[in-house]
Design a protein around this motif. Structure first.
Motif, mmCIF file in Angstrom:
data_model
loop_
_atom_site.group_PDB
_atom_site.id
_atom_site.type_symbol
_atom_site.label_atom_id
_atom_site.label_comp_id
_atom_site.label_asym_id
_atom_site.label_seq_id
_atom_site.Cartn_x
_atom_site.Cartn_y
_atom_site.Cartn_z
ATOM 1 N N VAL A 132 -6.634 3.315 3.032
ATOM 2 C CA VAL A 132 -6.364 1.885 3.196
ATOM 3 C C VAL A 132 -5.238 1.652 4.208
ATOM 4 O O VAL A 132 -5.298 0.729 5.023
ATOM 5 C CB VAL A 132 -6.013 1.247 1.835
ATOM 6 N N ILE A 133 -4.206 2.510 4.160
ATOM 7 C CA ILE A 133 -3.108 2.393 5.124
ATOM 8 C C ILE A 133 -3.619 2.639 6.540
ATOM 9 O O ILE A 133 -3.229 1.945 7.488
ATOM 10 C CB ILE A 133 -1.974 3.379 4.772
ATOM 11 N N PHE A 164 -5.362 5.214 -0.978
ATOM 12 C CA PHE A 164 -4.307 4.437 -0.329
ATOM 13 C C PHE A 164 -3.989 4.987 1.056
ATOM 14 O O PHE A 164 -3.630 4.216 1.963
ATOM 15 C CB PHE A 164 -3.054 4.391 -1.202
ATOM 16 N N PHE A 224 0.823 -1.210 0.000
ATOM 17 C CA PHE A 224 0.000 0.000 0.000
ATOM 18 C C PHE A 224 0.862 1.266 0.000
ATOM 19 O O PHE A 224 0.559 2.237 -0.702
ATOM 20 C CB PHE A 224 -0.932 0.006 1.218
ATOM 21 N N ALA A 278 -4.706 -7.909 -0.418
ATOM 22 C CA ALA A 278 -4.033 -6.624 -0.650
ATOM 23 C C ALA A 278 -3.942 -6.326 -2.147
ATOM 24 O O ALA A 278 -4.193 -5.188 -2.579
ATOM 25 C CB ALA A 278 -2.642 -6.644 -0.020
ATOM 26 N N ASP A 312 -5.461 -0.446 7.512
ATOM 27 C CA ASP A 312 -4.480 -1.504 7.772
ATOM 28 C C ASP A 312 -3.840 -1.341 9.146
ATOM 29 O O ASP A 312 -3.690 -2.310 9.895
ATOM 30 C CB ASP A 312 -3.410 -1.474 6.683
ATOM 31 N N ILE A 323 -5.645 -3.250 -4.189
ATOM 32 C CA ILE A 323 -4.838 -2.350 -5.018
ATOM 33 C C ILE A 323 -5.413 -2.243 -6.424
ATOM 34 O O ILE A 323 -5.570 -1.138 -6.969
ATOM 35 C CB ILE A 323 -3.370 -2.834 -5.062
ATOM 36 N N CYS A 327 2.258 1.780 -3.463
ATOM 37 C CA CYS A 327 1.237 2.321 -4.362
ATOM 38 C C CYS A 327 0.951 3.790 -4.055
ATOM 39 O O CYS A 327 0.698 4.585 -4.972
ATOM 40 C CB CYS A 327 -0.050 1.507 -4.248
#
Length: 205
Positions: free
Chosen positions: A68-69, A65, A7, A92, A72, A96, A10
């Motif tokens: 998402v991070i 992202f 992540f 994952a 996570d 992505i 990206c």
């Protein structure tokens, strides 16, 4: 080989793509304005649309992202024992691919109908939703870290640890969100003005 690093990679790619797209677009504008490059109006318009789609796509991917991070990290903290079963490499990769696919499709629609207030309102709603989500997750994680620091401090009879840990968490959170606001604040303001008062001369960006 952790999903988090996929992540982050990206996120870096999307941010670099934003920079490259802006630089290339600015270069083309300077070349056209100085008559170094002569293009037909139709060709120039298509090139402008392509560059705008790249910029919008990379921006949406970057913001996604970041979200998402944050999710996570949230799973890592609150579901530490189940993290590797929840966030697998396969999931994952699917996340992505989905983010890049949705970002590309949505940005194409946004640029194709950029004069439509409904489309701009959808983009603005997405941006605000992601921002609120990221802030909410980090604040929740920060509060949990603060509670743990206090518990550890009570166990070791130290009164300095919670304040030090809280300050570090607060500084990190402030830097993270502060840099985001500084970098993307003008873009948010532009969209808000476009939606709220498009006909007013003051709002003409």
């Amino acid at each position: 080989h952790s999903p988090m690093y996929y992540f982050i990679c990206c996120l870096a790619v999307s941010d670099i793509l934003v920079s490259i797209s802006n630089c290339v677009e600015t270069l083309f504008i300077l070349l056209i304005e100085n008559r170094v490059m002569v293009l037909q109006d139709e060709t120039a318009r298509h090139m402008d649309n392509v560059m705008d789609v790249l910029i919008c796509c990379s921006f949406m991917a970057s913001l996604s992202f970041l979200g998402v991070i944050a999710i996570d990290r949230y799973i890592t903290i609150f579901y530490a024992l189940r993290y590797h079963s929840i966030m697998t490499i396969q999931r994952a990769v699917i996340i992505i691919v989905a983010i890049w696919g949705v970002s590309t499709g949505a940005s194409t629609i946004f640029i194709a109908f950029d004069d439509n207030q409904t489309v701009v309102l959808c983009l603005l709603t997405y941006l605000l939703f992601m921002l609120i989500l990221i802030m909410g997750l980090y604040i929740h994680m920060f509060m949990l870290a603060r509670q743990h620091a206090r518990a550890i401090s009570r166990m070791h009879r130290k009164h300095t640890a919670p304040q030090a840990t809280s300050m570090k968490g607060a500084i990190t959170l402030t830097i993270l969100l502060g840099v985001f606001f500084i970098c993307w604040g003008p873009f948010f303001l532009h969209l808000i003005l476009f939606v709220t008062c498009p006909s007013h001369p003051f709002c003409n960006c």
